[in-house]
Scaffold this motif. Sequence first.
Motif, PDB file in Angstrom:
ATOM      1  N   PHE A 178      41.958   4.830  77.712  1.00 54.09           N
ATOM      2  CA  PHE A 178      42.648   3.988  78.687  1.00 54.09           C
ATOM      3  C   PHE A 178      42.066   2.583  78.677  1.00 54.09           C
ATOM      4  O   PHE A 178      40.858   2.401  78.597  1.00 54.09           O
ATOM      5  N   GLY A 179      42.956   1.586  78.792  1.00 52.95           N
ATOM      6  CA  GLY A 179      42.523   0.221  79.054  1.00 52.95           C
ATOM      7  C   GLY A 179      42.603  -0.021  80.552  1.00 52.95           C
ATOM      8  O   GLY A 179      42.460   0.916  81.335  1.00 52.95           O
TER       9      GLY A 179
ATOM     10  N   LEU B 132      42.246  10.483  75.353  1.00 56.83           N
ATOM     11  CA  LEU B 132      43.078   9.346  75.712  1.00 56.83           C
ATOM     12  C   LEU B 132      42.151   8.178  76.015  1.00 56.83           C
ATOM     13  O   LEU B 132      41.235   8.305  76.814  1.00 56.83           O
TER      14      LEU B 132
ATOM     15  N   GLN C  88      35.885  17.164  76.053  1.00 63.50           N
ATOM     16  CA  GLN C  88      37.021  18.067  76.066  1.00 63.50           C
ATOM     17  C   GLN C  88      36.559  19.474  75.680  1.00 63.50           C
ATOM     18  O   GLN C  88      35.759  19.636  74.755  1.00 63.50           O
TER      19      GLN C  88
ATOM     20  N   GLN D  98      38.669   0.184  86.993  1.00 63.41           N
ATOM     21  CA  GLN D  98      38.732   0.413  85.549  1.00 63.41           C
ATOM     22  C   GLN D  98      39.676   1.573  85.225  1.00 63.41           C
ATOM     23  O   GLN D  98      40.021   2.365  86.104  1.00 63.41           O
ATOM     24  N   GLY D  99      40.057   1.671  83.963  1.00 63.63           N
ATOM     25  CA  GLY D  99      40.819   2.827  83.519  1.00 63.63           C
ATOM     26  C   GLY D  99      39.885   4.008  83.302  1.00 63.63           C
ATOM     27  O   GLY D  99      38.670   3.840  83.162  1.00 63.63           O
ATOM     28  N   PRO D 100      40.418   5.217  83.289  1.00 64.76           N
ATOM     29  CA  PRO D 100      39.579   6.396  83.042  1.00 64.76           C
ATOM     30  C   PRO D 100      38.912   6.342  81.665  1.00 64.76           C
ATOM     31  O   PRO D 100      39.519   5.876  80.704  1.00 64.76           O
TER      32      PRO D 100
ATOM     33  N   LEU E  43      38.018  12.763  86.875  1.00 68.22           N
ATOM     34  CA  LEU E  43      39.337  13.344  86.666  1.00 68.22           C
ATOM     35  C   LEU E  43      39.279  14.451  85.629  1.00 68.22           C
ATOM     36  O   LEU E  43      38.604  14.330  84.610  1.00 68.22           O
TER      37      LEU E  43
ATOM     38  N   GLN F 285      36.312   7.546  86.082  1.00 64.49           N
ATOM     39  CA  GLN F 285      37.012   6.294  86.380  1.00 64.49           C
ATOM     40  C   GLN F 285      36.225   5.503  87.411  1.00 64.49           C
ATOM     41  O   GLN F 285      36.205   5.856  88.597  1.00 64.49           O
TER      42      GLN F 285
ATOM     43  N   PHE G 119      36.933   8.697  78.745  1.00 66.12           N
ATOM     44  CA  PHE G 119      36.815  10.081  78.277  1.00 66.12           C
ATOM     45  C   PHE G 119      35.363  10.518  78.236  1.00 66.12           C
ATOM     46  O   PHE G 119      34.520   9.853  77.633  1.00 66.12           O
TER      47      PHE G 119
ATOM     48  N   TYR H  56      49.588   2.549  82.151  1.00 72.32           N
ATOM     49  CA  TYR H  56      48.711   2.509  80.991  1.00 72.32           C
ATOM     50  C   TYR H  56      49.491   2.817  79.715  1.00 72.32           C
ATOM     51  O   TYR H  56      50.193   3.825  79.643  1.00 72.32           O
TER      52      TYR H  56
ATOM     53  N   TYR I 276      37.335  13.004  82.566  1.00 70.77           N
ATOM     54  CA  TYR I 276      37.295  11.549  82.501  1.00 70.77           C
ATOM     55  C   TYR I 276      36.542  11.010  83.714  1.00 70.77           C
ATOM     56  O   TYR I 276      36.591  11.591  84.795  1.00 70.77           O
TER      57      TYR I 276
ATOM     58  N   GLN J   8      35.239  17.715  71.691  1.00 63.33           N
ATOM     59  CA  GLN J   8      35.082  16.273  71.468  1.00 63.33           C
ATOM     60  C   GLN J   8      34.213  15.740  72.590  1.00 63.33           C
ATOM     61  O   GLN J   8      34.218  16.292  73.694  1.00 63.33           O
TER      62      GLN J   8
ATOM     63  N   LEU K 120      35.408   8.111  90.297  1.00 67.35           N
ATOM     64  CA  LEU K 120      36.387   9.182  90.434  1.00 67.35           C
ATOM     65  C   LEU K 120      36.334   9.993  89.144  1.00 67.35           C
ATOM     66  O   LEU K 120      36.488   9.436  88.057  1.00 67.35           O
TER      67      LEU K 120
END
Lengths: 111, 113
Positions: free
Chosen positions: B103-104, B101, A48, A41-43, A90, A37, A45, B87, A35, A56, A88
């Motif tokens: 994420f918002g 996943l 995978q 903000q949120g991470p 992850l 980030q 994707f 989250y 991920y 994916q 970042l």
Amino acid sequence: DAGVTQSPTHLIKTRGQQVTLRCSPKSGHDTVSWYQQALGQGPQFIFQYYEEEERQRGNFPDRFSGHQFPNYSSELNVNALLLGDSALYLCASSFGWGEQFFGPGTRLTVL
Amino acid sequence: DAKTTQPPSMDCAEGRAANLPCNHSTISGNEYVYWYRQIHSQGPQYIIHGLKNNETNEMASLIITEDRKSSTLILPHATLRDTAVYYCIVSPGSGGSNYKLTFGKGTLLTVNP
């Protein structure tokens, strides 16, 4: 159990360079997800890996590529770095239908 | 993936219960509700997940409405260490964790002394 580990912790690169980030999954886990980030903000994707293949992929350009090794560890490679790649990064590992465990991340700064 | 809506921030007094809401009105029948939290400068941490029944573990309780269009994460006795971004994520599949996943921006919960 060391959990998910990532290296390096921090990294500074310049535009146009290439970078490789590494991830070791939690013991017993066979799936690794990456991920990105950005600050505030949120991470998001990236992709995978399972059984050494990309299973994916999110909405990221081909400059982002990865690899999974027979011991389930994984690498994320980013080519032709842009300022916007500063983030970042992850890594998360999982097994079967279990929850994803995240590592502490690698902070990449592109100058 | 179904989208989720969370308040951007919430405050809670130490020792009190923290109730974090999440709306997921477009959730599909096979989608689970997951909660993760991220303490500053750390990777996200799994908290709990559920499909339709209420769930409880050592960290929290998850209450899902009967129509599954919303849920609430409950931290029964919040501590200062619970200050984090929380989250709410909806993920498809049987268990869903091997899917991505989405994420918002989450809810920043601040626990005050």
